[in-house]
Enzyme design. Structure first.
Site, PDB file in Angstrom:
ATOM      1  N   HIS A 217       2.808  68.407   1.753  1.00  4.38           N
ATOM      2  CA  HIS A 217       3.011  68.660   3.189  1.00  4.38           C
ATOM      3  C   HIS A 217       3.579  70.061   3.395  1.00  4.38           C
ATOM      4  CE1 HIS A 217       3.562  64.116   3.141  1.00  4.38           C
ATOM      5  NE2 HIS A 217       2.570  64.280   3.996  1.00  4.38           N
TER       6      HIS A 217
ATOM      7  N   GLN B  10      -3.494  52.400  11.460  1.00  3.70           N
ATOM      8  CA  GLN B  10      -4.276  52.709  10.262  1.00  3.70           C
ATOM      9  C   GLN B  10      -3.895  51.819   9.076  1.00  3.70           C
ATOM     10  OE1 GLN B  10      -2.761  56.870  10.407  1.00  3.70           O
ATOM     11  NE2 GLN B  10      -2.801  56.759   8.186  1.00  3.70           N
TER      12      GLN B  10
ATOM     13  N   HIS C 189       6.442  65.653   1.060  1.00  8.42           N
ATOM     14  CA  HIS C 189       6.507  66.168  -0.311  1.00  8.42           C
ATOM     15  C   HIS C 189       5.915  67.562  -0.329  1.00  8.42           C
ATOM     16  CE1 HIS C 189       2.248  65.185  -0.414  1.00  8.42           C
ATOM     17  NE2 HIS C 189       2.517  63.916  -0.148  1.00  8.42           N
TER      18      HIS C 189
ATOM     19  N   GLY D 169      -4.600  67.822   4.206  1.00  9.70           N
ATOM     20  CA  GLY D 169      -4.696  68.070   2.761  1.00  9.70           C
ATOM     21  C   GLY D 169      -6.023  67.565   2.213  1.00  9.70           C
TER      22      GLY D 169
ATOM     23  N   GLY E 273       5.547  61.426   7.677  1.00 10.45           N
ATOM     24  CA  GLY E 273       6.851  61.585   7.043  1.00 10.45           C
ATOM     25  C   GLY E 273       6.753  61.398   5.542  1.00 10.45           C
TER      26      GLY E 273
ATOM     27  N   GLN F 195     -10.610  61.533   4.968  1.00 13.64           N
ATOM     28  CA  GLN F 195      -9.928  61.758   6.243  1.00 13.64           C
ATOM     29  C   GLN F 195     -10.362  63.102   6.841  1.00 13.64           C
ATOM     30  OE1 GLN F 195      -5.723  60.596   7.114  1.00 13.64           O
ATOM     31  NE2 GLN F 195      -5.302  62.685   6.530  1.00 13.64           N
TER      32      GLN F 195
ATOM     33  N   LYS G 188      -6.426  66.225  -0.501  1.00 14.94           N
ATOM     34  CA  LYS G 188      -6.242  64.974  -1.244  1.00 14.94           C
ATOM     35  C   LYS G 188      -6.877  63.798  -0.499  1.00 14.94           C
ATOM     36  CE  LYS G 188      -3.301  61.527  -2.818  1.00 14.94           C
ATOM     37  NZ  LYS G 188      -3.049  60.858  -1.537  1.00 14.94           N
TER      38      LYS G 188
ATOM     39  N   MET H   6      -0.056  64.838  -5.558  1.00 16.61           N
ATOM     40  CA  MET H   6       1.162  64.390  -4.869  1.00 16.61           C
ATOM     41  C   MET H   6       0.795  63.466  -3.723  1.00 16.61           C
ATOM     42  SD  MET H   6       3.873  67.404  -4.876  1.00 16.61           S
ATOM     43  CE  MET H   6       4.256  68.258  -6.398  1.00 16.61           C
ATOM     44  N   SER H   7       1.585  62.417  -3.550  1.00 17.88           N
ATOM     45  CA  SER H   7       1.334  61.445  -2.492  1.00 17.88           C
ATOM     46  C   SER H   7       2.665  60.769  -2.157  1.00 17.88           C
ATOM     47  CB  SER H   7       0.348  60.387  -2.996  1.00 17.88           C
ATOM     48  OG  SER H   7       0.424  59.233  -2.194  1.00 17.88           O
TER      49      SER H   7
HETATM   50  O1  PAF Z   1      -2.572  61.766   6.228  1.00 21.28           O
HETATM   51  C1  PAF Z   1      -1.702  61.191   6.915  1.00 21.28           C
HETATM   52  O2  PAF Z   1      -0.523  61.273   6.627  1.00 21.28           O
HETATM   53  C2  PAF Z   1      -2.124  60.353   8.115  1.00 21.28           C
HETATM   54  O3  PAF Z   1      -3.322  59.691   7.871  1.00 21.28           O
HETATM   55  C3  PAF Z   1      -2.208  61.159   9.415  1.00 21.28           C
HETATM   56  C4  PAF Z   1      -3.281  62.233   9.349  1.00 21.28           C
HETATM   57  C5  PAF Z   1      -0.859  61.812   9.695  1.00 21.28           C
HETATM   58  C6  PAF Z   1      -2.545  60.225  10.584  1.00 21.28           C
HETATM   59  O4  PAF Z   1      -1.585  59.251  10.746  1.00 21.28           O
END
Ligand code: PAF
Length: 355
Positions: free
Chosen positions: A48, A72, A45, A186, A42, A192, A188, A223-224
C-alpha cells in the site's frame, strides 16, 4: 495576545462522511492541484505504501480510503476476522507523510513535478457507503450494484461469486465521492485491476487507473494483508505459488514455447513436488494446501489461452488455499488466529507484449 494554534492531531484530515470531503476536493480543484486516490481496506503494508508513494509522485494530493467493504465478502467469508488495524495504519501514514515532506524539501521543482502528500483519509461507515438498502452478500441479494461480467465470473470469481460485484460497487462509489484524477491499485490483485479498468471504460469514469508493481518479501512472497494469518510454517510452504508461477514464466521467457500446456506443466511440476513433500511429513510439521487454479489468460478479457500471442502477452495467475494447521507444537509461530484460519493466497506474473 494571539489565540493558540489549534492542535493538529494528524498531518492529514480524516473524513467519515462525504460532504466535507467533497468541499476539500473542490478546494483542491480550484487551486489547480490534482488528487490521487488509493483505495484500501486498511491493514496497510509496504504494498500500500508503495502505491501511496507512486500517487504522491504523480499528484499534489493523495487521498487514502480505508473501508472494509462488506459486499465483497461472501456470506461464509472472513469479514468479521479481516484485520482492522486503525492505529497502526494511521501511524504508518504519518510516517510516510514525514518521508514525503522530506522529499519535498530536497526536491528540485524546476526538473520534476511537485511532490505530493497525503492530504486526507476517507474512512466512512457502512451506513455512509450504503445509505439506503443495507449491503447484501447474497448472490441474489438486493442493492445497487455494479456488475462487470463475464470478467468477474472468471478465476477468483469462480470461488468468490460476489467478490468483484462488491469491489466494482465500492470503487464506483469511491470514484464518485472523490473524483480523483488518478486511482492506484496493486498488480497483486490483477483481476481486480482488469475489472476496474473495464468498469471505468464502460461507465466513462473520468479517473485514470494506475497499476503499481507487486511488492514482495525478500524471498518473493507477495505482500498481502492476509499474510498475518500464515505463521512461519504455512508462510514457508505458501511460497510454492510464486515458485510455480516463476517456473512457468521461465519456460515461456526462454522462448521455448507459447503453448499453454507446456507453460502450465512447469507450474504444476512445482506444486506437485511441494505437495508430495508436505504429505510425507508428520501433522506437526506439514502445511497442506490445495491449488485452486493456475491460469494463463488474455490480459484484457481474462479468457483462458491455448496459445500466447507474444505481441499481446498474457496474465499468468494462480490461487492456493492454505489449510488450517492440523497440529501445532508449543511455542510455534502460528500467525494471527493460531493457525486455524484457512488462508487464500493469490499471485500473478504478467507476460508483457514483445515488440
Ligand atoms: O484491494 C482492496 O483492498 C479492495 O478490494 C479495494 C480495492 C479497496 C475495494 O474494497
Amino acid at each position: 495576545m494571539t489565540a493558540p494554534a489549534p492542535i493538529q492531531k494528524h498531518t492529514f484530515q480524516v473524513f467519515r462522511d462525504v460532504p466535507p470531503l467533497r468541499a476539500l476536493r473542490r478546494e483542491i480543484l480550484l487551486a489547480n492541484r490534482t488528487v490521487g486516490l488509493v483505495p484500501t481496506m486498511g491493514a496497510l503494508h509496504e504494498g500500500h505504501l508503495a502505491l501511496i508513494r507512486q500517487a504522491a509522485a504523480e499528484n499534489t494530493d493523495v487521498i487514502v480510503s480505508i473501508f472494509v467493504n462488506p459486499t465483497q465478502f461472501g456470506v461464509n467469508e472472513d469479514l468479521a476476522s479481516y484485520p482492522r488495524t486503525w492505529d497502526s495504519d494511521v501511524a504508518k501514514l504519518e510516517a510516510l507523510n514525514a518521508e514525503l515532506g522530506q522529499a519535498t524539501t530536497n526536491q528540485d521543482t524546476t526538473t520534476s513535478p511537485p511532490q505530493g502528500r497525503i492530504t486526507a483519509i476517507l474512512a466512512p461507515t457502512a451506513q455512509v457507503m450504503y445509505p439506503t438498502v443495507p449491503p447484501s452478500s447474497e448472490i441474489d441479494g438486493d442493492g445497487s450494484f455494479v456488475t462487470i461480467t463475464p470478467i468477474a465470473r472468471r478465476l477468483e470469481g469462480a470461488s468468490r461469486p460476489v467478490f468483484f460485484r462488491g469491489v466494482a460497487t465500492v470503487c464506483m462509489k469511491l470514484f464518485n465521492i472523490v473524483g480523483a484524477e488518478r486511482a492506484y491499485f496493486g498488480q497483486k490483485d490483477i483481476q481486480q485491476t482488469v475489472v476496474i479498468r473495464r468498469m471505468v471504460k464502460d461507465f466513462h469514469v473520468d479517473t485514470e487507473i494506475k497499476i503499481g508493481a507487486t511488492v514482495r518479501e525478500a524471498d518473493g512472497l507477495a505482500m498481502s494483508s492476509r499474510n498475518v494469518y500464515l505463521g512461519a510454517r504455512r508462510r514457508a510452504v505458501g511460497l510454492v505459488l510464486y515458485r510455480a508461477l516463476k517456473a512457468a514464466e521461465e519456460r515461456y521467457a526462454a522462448g521455448r514455447t507459447v503453448q499453454r500446456r507446456a507453460i502450465l506443466d512447469a507450474a504444476e511440476a512445482v506444486t506437485q513436488q511441494v505437495r508430495a513433500e508436505q504429505e510425507a511429513l508428520a501433522p506437526t510439521q506439514r502445511a497442506r494446501f490445495e491449488v485452486d487454479y493456475i491460469s494463463l489468460a488474455d490480459p484484457d478479457t481474462l479468457e483462458e489461452l491455448e496459445v500466447v500471442d507474444p505481441a499481446k502477452g498474457a496474465i499468468l495467475s494462480g490461487a492456493i488455499k492454505m489449510a488450517p494447521l492440523e497440529e501445532t507444537v508449543p511455542g510455534e509461530d502460528c500467525g494471527l488466529g493460531e493457525g486455524k484460519v484457512p488462508v487464500r493466497l493469490i499471485d500473478n506474473l504478467i507476460f508483457a507484449p514483445r515488440a
